[in-house]
Write a protein that holds these residues in place. Structure first.
Motif, short mmCIF file in Angstrom:
data_model
loop_
_atom_site.label_atom_id
_atom_site.label_comp_id
_atom_site.label_asym_id
_atom_site.label_seq_id
_atom_site.Cartn_x
_atom_site.Cartn_y
_atom_site.Cartn_z
N ALA A 427 0.83 -1.21 0.00
CA ALA A 427 0.00 0.00 0.00
C ALA A 427 0.86 1.26 0.00
O ALA A 427 0.52 2.25 -0.65
CB ALA A 427 -0.93 0.00 1.22
N LEU A 430 2.08 1.87 -3.53
CA LEU A 430 0.98 2.39 -4.34
C LEU A 430 0.71 3.85 -4.02
O LEU A 430 0.44 4.67 -4.91
CB LEU A 430 -0.27 1.55 -4.10
CG LEU A 430 -0.28 0.14 -4.70
CD1 LEU A 430 -1.39 -0.69 -4.08
CD2 LEU A 430 -0.44 0.20 -6.22
N GLU A 448 -6.24 5.21 -9.72
CA GLU A 448 -6.22 3.75 -9.63
C GLU A 448 -5.28 3.29 -8.53
O GLU A 448 -5.61 2.39 -7.73
CB GLU A 448 -5.79 3.15 -10.97
CG GLU A 448 -6.78 3.35 -12.11
CD GLU A 448 -6.27 2.76 -13.41
OE1 GLU A 448 -5.32 1.95 -13.36
OE2 GLU A 448 -6.81 3.12 -14.47
N ARG A 449 -4.08 3.86 -8.48
CA ARG A 449 -3.09 3.45 -7.46
C ARG A 449 -3.62 3.76 -6.06
O ARG A 449 -3.53 2.94 -5.14
CB ARG A 449 -1.77 4.19 -7.66
CG ARG A 449 -1.28 4.30 -9.06
CD ARG A 449 -0.82 2.99 -9.65
NE ARG A 449 -0.17 3.23 -10.93
CZ ARG A 449 0.23 2.29 -11.76
NH1 ARG A 449 0.06 1.02 -11.46
NH2 ARG A 449 0.81 2.60 -12.91
N THR A 451 -6.67 4.30 -5.02
CA THR A 451 -7.84 3.48 -4.65
C THR A 451 -7.37 2.13 -4.15
O THR A 451 -7.87 1.63 -3.12
CB THR A 451 -8.76 3.31 -5.87
OG1 THR A 451 -9.26 4.59 -6.27
CG2 THR A 451 -9.94 2.42 -5.52
N ALA A 452 -6.41 1.53 -4.85
CA ALA A 452 -5.88 0.23 -4.42
C ALA A 452 -5.19 0.35 -3.07
O ALA A 452 -5.31 -0.54 -2.20
CB ALA A 452 -4.91 -0.30 -5.47
N ASP A 455 -7.73 0.62 -0.19
CA ASP A 455 -8.36 -0.67 0.12
C ASP A 455 -7.53 -1.52 1.07
O ASP A 455 -8.06 -2.42 1.74
CB ASP A 455 -8.62 -1.44 -1.17
CG ASP A 455 -9.73 -0.83 -2.01
OD1 ASP A 455 -10.50 -0.03 -1.46
OD2 ASP A 455 -9.80 -1.13 -3.22
N GLU A 456 -6.22 -1.27 1.13
CA GLU A 456 -5.32 -2.10 1.94
C GLU A 456 -4.95 -1.44 3.28
O GLU A 456 -4.18 -2.02 4.05
CB GLU A 456 -4.04 -2.41 1.15
CG GLU A 456 -4.29 -3.24 -0.11
CD GLU A 456 -2.99 -3.63 -0.79
OE1 GLU A 456 -1.94 -3.63 -0.11
OE2 GLU A 456 -3.02 -3.96 -1.99
#
Length: 850
Positions: A427, A430, A448-449, A451-452, A455-456
């Motif tokens: 994370a 990212l 995109e990065r 958001t990923a 999520d973590e």
């Protein structure tokens, strides 16, 4: 350059492609020398750009020539280049001629040309400089003289001092000094080179790479028969960068080949020539050359030797042989003379072998305690191996690159780190990558990065930080509703946990797709009260900036809005905390501009642009340029405003969707003022209305400017419709981003032209009332002018006179020009022609300057 044609006139029928400007300057300098007034030309450029060829053209002109070429092997010998210049001339002279040339003070230079001169000439250096200067004057006494020195960067210090000494006394001599310097080579005496370049008589010429058209012309000249098509100009230009020397080598190689290689063969075309030469050079030459190619841009011999599997004596012998062949050069480290040759050698290695070589290089450099980024550069070119150490090194290099203002390098390291598929704070990588891509104006990728990453992450504080950047990236890419959802959700999380959510709340005000109307998501944040609170942290500064902008847009009190904006920007806290990619500092700066504080707005934007450059932020520089365009336009500097808006648009086209309509609107306004209506229409449609988020502030602004454009085109009904829709449902009827009362002025003028005088006067009076409430002199002056234009009674001249008086106290030069012209026109209609001419002349002169 200007005309990039081929220059033939005056050069004995020879020609160089795309060097008209340079050769034309040589013509002028030669004529000056022939008229007895000395001149100097310094040709600077990379290796192979054509410096020597230009000097050769000059030497072929017919004037007497003293020529020298500096060499790195002679830079330790005093006056080595100066000796070169005069030795041949003195050796060819008879005894009487030699005595005449060395007459007077020139005798002081005689020791330089004696048999043992290479040891230590007698006399002080200043005496030798005087002697050389007089020797040059004596040679020039026989007719105009050309003194030409090539590869000036390798010249010894005393010779450079002689060149500078000569330039400072050149105007009294019929001498043209022509110098050539390779900018890609390290100079032993950079301060002397700088002084020579800065001398008043020196004209610096920097030949540019050839264009694709020139490549096509050269290909047609060199390629035999019908094989010209094999030398595709675009491919050749890409391979050589338009470097004439490399281009000729490439085309010669193709002309000599069998034509079987495809046009896009890339470095292999050069490799056909290079690799056999390496094989003949030395037994281990290819291995060493490949090692140096992997260790780019330069290699220490011990590293190259280890990578090639050689002991250092064998590696040194091979390196020396490669240097003799002009493949490698040594300057403390070993590197290739020409990048295209390096590429040819590098591409001759298989992909798998290259990856292994880079892994070995990384090990060697790490063991040698090399800088983290040197190691990371090689690791980024290895095959993934699920190695946590690789991830750690790449992330450290990325952090250093971001701190150093190189987000592109950081992004490359982080993408490679993510390829390792190692569960080590993925994370965090990212998150870093997303922030780098925001700076690079790639907000869609960044979203995109981030958001990923979000999520973590479970930690609330870290989620808020990532969410702030995610919301910003979504807004920049035009996905405002998604930004609202993300920021609103995170605000809810923080409030539920009893934590401060002010920064997210402030970001939400920017994310709202319908500015000034749909503020439901932030009704609980009490922005105004918190902005005026005693806290002085970054969150408060953000709220201050937004409250200032909202106050200016609503047409409240200009003094209060400016005060809030100053507090937001004070001490640079806001910019440091938010970064140059954030809209908050620009909102504060634009507020100052709307309140007539243009000097303060200029300074705030200058600081933001400087910060963006230090961070390597393309998006930040574009945002600063975008708002600077609007400030420049208010000052009446339309050409500068146009250029600034175009710079912002260039970045917006790469992915900054939210900035596209804003920059398009500002540039459309400038084009309309300059009467470039066709260009304005194309821009407004393609980059403005088509790109704007429906209902957003940007959409309103671009529709407003399109309305003004249509009115200027004579499409009054369509223009009025756009103007009305731009302010639809806005309580203050003030389009965000425009001066208070501007909308009223445009609508009133359009209604007047449509012969709807009562409506026009009502709108103009409302605009004047709002402008007076706001209190900015430029807004009041513009509103007075608007009312004066539609006022049917005898009070119109007085209104226009008041407008001129008000506008003279402001930096709004273009608005003042309008008022002066309108006042003059009204006075002329009332037959007050003498006064009318004065006002009209003043207004037209001011408009012309704008």
């Amino acid at each position: 350059m200007g005309d990039r044609g081929t220059h033939d006139g005056g050069w004995n029928g020879s020609s160089l492609l795309e060097r008209d400007d340079e050769l034309g300057l040589f013509d002028e300098a030669l004529r000056s020398a022939q008229d007895g007034v000395g001149a100097a030309v310094l040709v600077e450029g990379e290796a192979g750009i054509g410096r020597t060829a230009l000097l050769a053209q000059l030497r072929s002109r017919g004037t007497e020539v003293l020529h020298a070429r500096a060499s790195p092997l002679e830079r330790e010998f005093s006056f080595a280049v100066a000796r070169q210049l005069f030795e041949a001339r003195l050796l060819a002279a008879s005894d009487d001629e030699r005595d005449a040339l060395l007459a007077g003070q020139a005798r002081l230079a005689a020791p330089l040309f004696e048999a043992d001169a290479m040891s230590a000439p007698s006399g002080t250096e200043y005496e030798l400089l005087q002697g050389l200067h007089r020797l040059c004057a004596n040679v020039a006494g026989e007719g105009p003289l050309l003194v030409a020195i090539d590869d000036l960067q390798w010249a010894d210090g005393p010779s450079l001092r002689f060149a500078h000494y000569l330039l400072s006394r050149l105007e009294e001599l019929p001498v043209l000094v022509a110098l050539a310097r390779c900018t890609g080579e390290p100079a032993a005496q950079p301060e002397l080179l700088a002084a020579i370049a800065a001398a008043p008589v020196t004209h610096v010429v920097r030949p540019q790479p050839l264009t694709v058209a020139a490549v096509a012309t050269l290909a047609a000249r060199i390629e035999p028969g019908d094989r010209t098509a094999d030398a595709d100009p675009d491919t050749c230009h890409r391979m050589t960068g338009g470097n004439p020397s490399l281009l000729r080598a490439l085309l010669d190689e193709r002309a000599a080949g069998d034509g079987a290689a495809p046009a896009d063969a890339g470095p292999r075309a050069v490799a056909l020539d290079v690799m056999p030469r390496l094989e003949r050079c030395a037994p281990d030459a290819i291995g060493l050359a490949r090692a140096v190619a992997v260790l780019r841009p330069a290699a220490h011999l011990r590293h190259a030797a280890a990578l090639a599997g050689l002991d250092e004596p064998a590696a040194l012998r091979s390196a020396g042989a490669l240097a003799d062949y002009r493949v490698l050069r040594f300057d403390g480290t070993w590197s290739f003379v020409h990048p295209i040759v390096r590429n040819a050698v590098y591409e001759s290695v298989s992909t798998a072998d290259r990856a292994r070589a880079h892994a070995h290089a990384a090990e060697l450099l790490a063991a040698d305690d090399a800088a983290v980024e040197q190691v990371a550069w090689h690791l980024a070119r290895t095959a993934p191996a699920c190695d946590a150490g690789t991830v750690q090194t790449l992330r450290q290099a990325a952090a250093d690159a971001l701190a150093d203002g190189r987000p592109a390098d950081a992004a490359a390291y982080l993408r490679r780190a993510l390829d390792e598929q190692v569960d080590v704070d993925r994370a965090g990588a990212l998150e870093q990558l997303g922030r780098a891509e925001i700076r690079l104006s790639q907000p869609a990728r960044a979203a995109e990065r981030l958001t990923a990453a979000l999520d973590e992450i479970d930690d609330q504080g870290r989620r808020a930080d990532v969410g702030l950047d995610l919301g910003r990236a979504l807004v920049m890419s035009g996905r405002c509703r998604e930004a609202v959802a993300v920021l609103g959700g995170l605000i809810g999380e923080l409030r539920e946990a009893g934590r401060d959510a002010r920064r997210l709340e402030a970001e939400l005000t920017v994310a709202l797709p319908v500015d000034g109307r749909d503020r439901t998501p932030v009704t609980g944040c009490a922005a105004q009260e918190r902005a005026l609170a005693a806290d002085d942290d970054a969150a408060t500064r953000v709220l201050l900036a937004n409250e200032a902008f909202e106050a200016a847009v609503a047409g409240g009190d200009a003094r209060r809005a400016a005060r809030l904006a100053r507090r937001a920007l004070e001490g640079g806290v806001l910019l440091e905390a938010e970064g140059s990619e954030s809209l908050h500092p620009y909102r504060a700066a634009w507020t100052l501009a709307l309140c007539d504080e243009l000097d303060e707005a200029d300074e705030a934007l200058r600081v933001a642009a400087s910060g963006a450059r230090l961070r390597g932020s393309r998006l930040g520089m574009a945002a600063a340029a975008c708002f600077a365009s609007a400030v420049l336009a208010r000052r009446g500097r339309l050409a500068d405003a146009d250029a600034s808006a175009e710079r912002a648009l260039a970045v917006a086209r790469e992915g900054w969707r939210a900035g596209m309509p804003l920059a398009a609107a500002f540039r459309t306004a400038v084009l309309v003022e300059r009467d470039e209506l066709a260009d304005a229409e194309e821009l407004a449609e393609a980059c403005g209305v088509a790109q704007a988020i429906p209902g957003s502030a940007g959409a309103r602004l671009v529709r407003y400017e399109r309305g003004r454009l249509r009115v200027a085109q004579g499409r009054l009904e369509e223009g009025l419709e756009d103007l009305l829709r731009a302010a639809d449902a806005l309580p203050a009827r003030n389009v965000p981003g425009t001066r208070v009362g501007a909308w009223h002025a445009e609508v009133a003028a359009t209604l007047g032209r449509l012969e709807r005088p009562d409506e026009a006067q009502d709108v103009a009076r409302e605009g004047l009332e709002r402008a007076r409430t706001f209190g900015a002199p430029s807004a009041i002056g513009a509103a007075l002018r608007a009312l004066g234009l539609v006022e049917c009674r005898a009070g119109a001249p007085k209104l226009l006179e008041e407008a001129v008086t008000a506008l003279r106290r402001t930096p709004a030069r273009l608005e003042l020009a309008r008022a002066l012209v309108e006042l003059g026109a009204d006075l002329r209609r009332r037959n007050r022609r003498s006064v009318a001419r004065r006002e009209l002349r003043a207004g037209l002169e001011l408009a012309g300057r704008c």
